[in-house]
Design a protein around this motif. Structure first.
Motif, PDB file in Angstrom:
ATOM      1  N   ALA A  20      23.804  56.918  91.384  1.00 40.53           N
ATOM      2  CA  ALA A  20      24.167  55.656  90.857  1.00 40.53           C
ATOM      3  C   ALA A  20      25.798  55.699  90.219  1.00 40.53           C
ATOM      4  O   ALA A  20      26.665  55.078  90.808  1.00 40.53           O
ATOM      5  N   ILE A  21      26.319  56.821  89.932  1.00 34.41           N
ATOM      6  CA  ILE A  21      27.543  57.217  89.604  1.00 34.41           C
ATOM      7  C   ILE A  21      28.359  57.287  90.931  1.00 34.41           C
ATOM      8  O   ILE A  21      29.598  56.553  90.533  1.00 34.41           O
ATOM      9  N   ILE A  22      27.982  57.802  91.841  1.00 36.73           N
ATOM     10  CA  ILE A  22      28.806  57.638  93.021  1.00 36.73           C
ATOM     11  C   ILE A  22      28.829  56.338  93.711  1.00 36.73           C
ATOM     12  O   ILE A  22      29.993  55.920  94.148  1.00 36.73           O
ATOM     13  N   ILE A  23      27.829  55.861  93.563  1.00 33.69           N
ATOM     14  CA  ILE A  23      28.104  54.127  94.253  1.00 33.69           C
ATOM     15  C   ILE A  23      28.968  53.344  93.285  1.00 33.69           C
ATOM     16  O   ILE A  23      29.727  52.472  93.889  1.00 33.69           O
ATOM     17  N   ALA A  24      29.004  53.645  91.748  1.00 30.98           N
ATOM     18  CA  ALA A  24      30.209  53.007  91.044  1.00 30.98           C
ATOM     19  C   ALA A  24      31.336  53.366  91.345  1.00 30.98           C
ATOM     20  O   ALA A  24      32.165  52.461  91.528  1.00 30.98           O
ATOM     21  N   ALA A  25      31.768  54.584  91.863  1.00 28.42           N
ATOM     22  CA  ALA A  25      32.685  55.186  92.058  1.00 28.42           C
ATOM     23  C   ALA A  25      33.396  54.358  93.300  1.00 28.42           C
ATOM     24  O   ALA A  25      34.706  53.969  93.520  1.00 28.42           O
ATOM     25  N   PHE A  26      32.583  54.043  94.261  1.00 28.98           N
ATOM     26  CA  PHE A  26      32.772  53.544  95.629  1.00 28.98           C
ATOM     27  C   PHE A  26      33.090  52.224  95.341  1.00 28.98           C
ATOM     28  O   PHE A  26      34.038  51.594  95.822  1.00 28.98           O
ATOM     29  N   VAL A  27      32.345  51.314  94.426  1.00 32.37           N
ATOM     30  CA  VAL A  27      32.506  50.034  94.245  1.00 32.37           C
ATOM     31  C   VAL A  27      33.932  49.660  93.562  1.00 32.37           C
ATOM     32  O   VAL A  27      34.804  48.752  93.937  1.00 32.37           O
ATOM     33  N   ILE A  28      34.203  50.651  92.629  1.00 32.23           N
ATOM     34  CA  ILE A  28      35.457  50.485  91.836  1.00 32.23           C
ATOM     35  C   ILE A  28      36.705  50.450  92.780  1.00 32.23           C
ATOM     36  O   ILE A  28      37.549  49.716  93.163  1.00 32.23           O
ATOM     37  N   ALA A  29      36.721  51.824  93.835  1.00 31.65           N
ATOM     38  CA  ALA A  29      37.545  52.067  94.704  1.00 31.65           C
ATOM     39  C   ALA A  29      37.874  50.863  95.539  1.00 31.65           C
ATOM     40  O   ALA A  29      39.005  50.522  96.181  1.00 31.65           O
ATOM     41  N   ILE A  30      36.677  50.384  96.240  1.00 29.10           N
ATOM     42  CA  ILE A  30      36.620  49.280  97.119  1.00 29.10           C
ATOM     43  C   ILE A  30      37.290  48.000  96.598  1.00 29.10           C
ATOM     44  O   ILE A  30      38.189  47.371  97.304  1.00 29.10           O
ATOM     45  N   ALA A  31      36.904  47.605  95.373  1.00 29.31           N
ATOM     46  CA  ALA A  31      37.513  46.488  94.705  1.00 29.31           C
ATOM     47  C   ALA A  31      38.968  46.593  94.689  1.00 29.31           C
ATOM     48  O   ALA A  31      39.708  45.506  94.832  1.00 29.31           O
ATOM     49  N   VAL A  98      39.491  54.488  98.566  1.00 26.77           N
ATOM     50  CA  VAL A  98      38.173  54.583  98.841  1.00 26.77           C
ATOM     51  C   VAL A  98      37.948  55.970  99.627  1.00 26.77           C
ATOM     52  O   VAL A  98      37.204  56.811  99.756  1.00 26.77           O
ATOM     53  N   ALA A  99      39.111  56.188 100.469  1.00 24.59           N
ATOM     54  CA  ALA A  99      39.386  57.647 101.160  1.00 24.59           C
ATOM     55  C   ALA A  99      39.213  58.719 100.140  1.00 24.59           C
ATOM     56  O   ALA A  99      38.573  59.678 100.403  1.00 24.59           O
ATOM     57  N   GLY A 100      40.021  58.706  99.204  1.00 25.56           N
ATOM     58  CA  GLY A 100      39.928  59.855  98.216  1.00 25.56           C
ATOM     59  C   GLY A 100      38.623  59.971  97.607  1.00 25.56           C
ATOM     60  O   GLY A 100      38.221  61.043  97.337  1.00 25.56           O
ATOM     61  N   VAL A 101      38.056  58.832  97.434  1.00 23.83           N
ATOM     62  CA  VAL A 101      36.533  59.347  96.535  1.00 23.83           C
ATOM     63  C   VAL A 101      35.654  59.872  97.822  1.00 23.83           C
ATOM     64  O   VAL A 101      34.851  60.650  97.451  1.00 23.83           O
ATOM     65  N   MET A 102      35.655  59.126  98.923  1.00 28.73           N
ATOM     66  CA  MET A 102      34.805  59.785 100.327  1.00 28.73           C
ATOM     67  C   MET A 102      35.067  61.206 100.323  1.00 28.73           C
ATOM     68  O   MET A 102      34.129  61.854 100.444  1.00 28.73           O
TER      69      MET A 102
END
Length: 256
Positions: A20-31, A98-102
């Motif tokens: 869930a935390i990983i998904i939240a990080a991606f959502v923030i980055a994408i936004a 997004v690339a950084g989080v990935m």
């Protein structure tokens, strides 16, 4: 691999929270990245084939760098410092948050596949979250105006956010979770490990102020300095295909 699946099953609730935390990080980055692209009129995809290839290469480099982490004299031995966030910051500057989080995510995933976990996933969660707390603010800030001054401010911002977040995360979640999942040891025993290296560490507050905060400040400073040294020489190589595509688009637009 079998041991890893057994550990996942044993700590299923914790692993689901991790996801869930990983998904939240991606959502923030994408936004943030979509918002920045909208402001600049950039219609390119957030992830292209070239970006994914570079992310894979940088993630592999980050995994290798994890093998060269080292302890510091002012913090307990279970805290390590290293440069595994360097590829993620360079990737975040080049391609966006997004690339950084990935890169942070794939780094942790590969490390789990190769080495498993000996911290009941607590160490992996900490590595990912602390890394994202450094990468996200810096790469997002840099996204809106890319120049040397902004890059320096981005590195400082990321270091400060990581330091504050690291202190709060350790005090209210990480250390209690580590104590609970790693055999139910008392949190006081972890604080005593801090006392062993610094007699002024006597409670949770002094632990995070005298051990965790300087650790993250040092880590952020070292990674930031190296990033500033290598990013400019690497940038033309990383963005070669992207620059070529942009030039073609501009030429087509000029002819219309």
């Amino acid at each position: 691999m079998k041991d890893l699946f057994l550990q996942v099953a044993e700590h299923a609730g914790y692993v689901l929270g991790f996801v869930a935390i990983i998904i939240a990080a991606f959502v923030i980055a994408i936004a943030f990245e979509k918002y920045a692209k909208k402001l600049s009129g950039d219609t390119d995809k957030i992830l292209t084939t070239r970006k994914i290839v570079v992310i894979g290469i940088f993630s592999a480099i980050a995994v290798v760098l994890m093998f060269f982490e080292f302890s510091v004299p002012f913090a307990p031995q279970f805290y390590k410092i290293g440069f595994s966030d360097l590829p993620a910051l360079v990737g975040g500057f080049a391609f966006g948050p997004v690339a950084g989080v990935m890169i942070e995510f794939v780094k942790i995933l590969l490390n789990l596949l190769f080495q498993g976990t000996n911290t009941a996933f607590v160490g992996e969660l900490a590595n990912f979250l602390i890394g994202c707390s450094y990468i996200l603010p810096g790469s997002v800030f840099y996204l809106f105006k890319k120049n040397k001054k902004t890059a320096i401010i981005s590195c400082v911002l990321g270091t400060l956010v990581m330091t504050v977040f690291g202190c709060l995360f350790n005090a209210f979640y990480l250390l209690p979770a580590y104590a609970l999942l790693y055999g139910g040891i008392p949190v006081s025993s972890l604080i005593e490990a801090g006392t062993a290296v610094n007699s002024h560490i006597t409670n949770m507050f002094t632990f995070v102020v005298l051990a965790v905060a300087p650790l993250n400040l040092l880590k952020g400073t070292l990674v930031s300095v190296v990033t500033m040294l290598v990013y400019k020489p690497l940038s033309p190589i990383i963005k070669f295909g992207q620059v070529s595509v942009n030039k073609k688009k501009n030429a087509i637009a000029d002819n219309d």
